[in-house]
Design an enzyme around this catalytic site. Structure first.
Site, PDB file in Angstrom:
ATOM      1  N   ASP A  10       0.855  -1.189   0.000  1.00 15.10           N
ATOM      2  CA  ASP A  10       0.000   0.000   0.000  1.00 15.10           C
ATOM      3  C   ASP A  10       0.895   1.244   0.000  1.00 15.10           C
ATOM      4  O   ASP A  10       2.007   1.222   0.531  1.00 15.10           O
ATOM      5  CB  ASP A  10      -0.904  -0.017   1.238  1.00 15.10           C
ATOM      6  N   ASP A  12      -0.110   5.040   0.649  1.00 13.76           N
ATOM      7  CA  ASP A  12      -0.322   6.040   1.696  1.00 13.76           C
ATOM      8  C   ASP A  12      -0.332   5.376   3.075  1.00 13.76           C
ATOM      9  O   ASP A  12      -1.073   4.430   3.302  1.00 13.76           O
ATOM     10  CB  ASP A  12      -1.634   6.787   1.462  1.00 13.76           C
TER      11      ASP A  12
END
Length: 254
Positions: A10, A12
């Site tokens: 991922d 952010d």
């Protein structure tokens, strides 16, 4: 011979926080590249193209090429192409979504489209939302890039795709199909894009309710890092658990 482990990461909260790189993220990416490990950086944010995001990452010291980035817009476009090749769509979103939909061989139109496709945009336009609601009421199918109700911005939280989808569903009576995390479809599409298998892939994320859930439902090992949304004390209350918890990606040795 045991296949090498691959990583879905991922963006952010794992590699970046706002406009800055998370300490040690550059070293982690460097170790992946140095060892020839297959990886993809994932984001539910459909607004930007992989090229835009690669540039953003490179300006803060994370040397990640565009072909190592996979967005919910790309997953959405691939889903549309698999469901109805060469179809038509009315699209609300930025260039990251419209470019992906065009690249999938779709025509973007407001004339009796097969689908209404909702992404995220810097400014939701009530006129476009109203047109989309009318198209849904007239029979278009409803696809949304991701279910996130809100997202971060410089001034605080802003409404995101999930919140706008709820408004459109309430007004039209048509429910959306969300492609992005935690839908395992996003993970399966990313695995296919990378040409790797879930059994040999680890999902690294900062949220129990999207990243870890999507990883668990896709049959992957999961690593929760504590540099984003979920706090260590929150983990135990979920009915599913990550394979392990680390303070940061800096602590992960590929």
């Amino acid at each position: 011979m045991t296949p090498q482990t691959s990583y879905l990461i991922d963006m952010d909260g794992v590699l970046v926080s706002g406009r800055t790189a998370i300490p040690g993220a550059d070293g982690f990416i460097h170790r992946l590249r140095e060892r020839g490990v297959e990886y993809l950086v994932l984001t539910n944010n459909p607004m930007y193209t992989p090229g835009d995001l690669a540039h953003r990452l490179q300006t803060i010291g994370l040397d990640t090429p565009a072909e190592r980035i996979f967005t919910s817009a790309m997953a959405t476009a691939r889903f549309l192409s698999s469901q109805k090749p060469g179809g038509t769509a009315f699209v609300i979103g930025e260039s990251g979504l419209t470019e992906a939909v065009h690249n999938a061989g779709y025509v973007i139109t407001d004339q009796d489209p097969d689908y209404v496709v909702l992404g995220e945009t810097h400014t939701y336009n009530l006129g476009l939302i109203t047109k989309a609601i009318r198209l849904l009421a007239a029979g278009a199918r409803f696809i949304a890039t991701n279910p996130d109700p809100s997202g971060p911005s410089e001034g605080g939280i802003t409404p995101a795709c999930g919140a706008m989808a709820a408004l459109m569903e309430t007004a039209s009576g048509v429910s959306p199909f969300f492609v992005g995390k935690p839908n395992p479809l996003m993970m399966r599409t990313a695995l296919n894009y990378l040409d790797v298998h879930s059994e040999n892939t680890v999902m690294i994320g900062d949220r129990m309710d999207t990243d870890v859930l999507a990883g668990v439902e896709s049959g992957m090992e999961t690593v929760l890092v504590l540099t984003g949304v979920t706090r260590r004390e929150d983990v135990a209350r979920y009915p599913y658990q990550p394979t392990r918890v680390e303070d940061s990606v800096a602590d992960i040795e590929p």
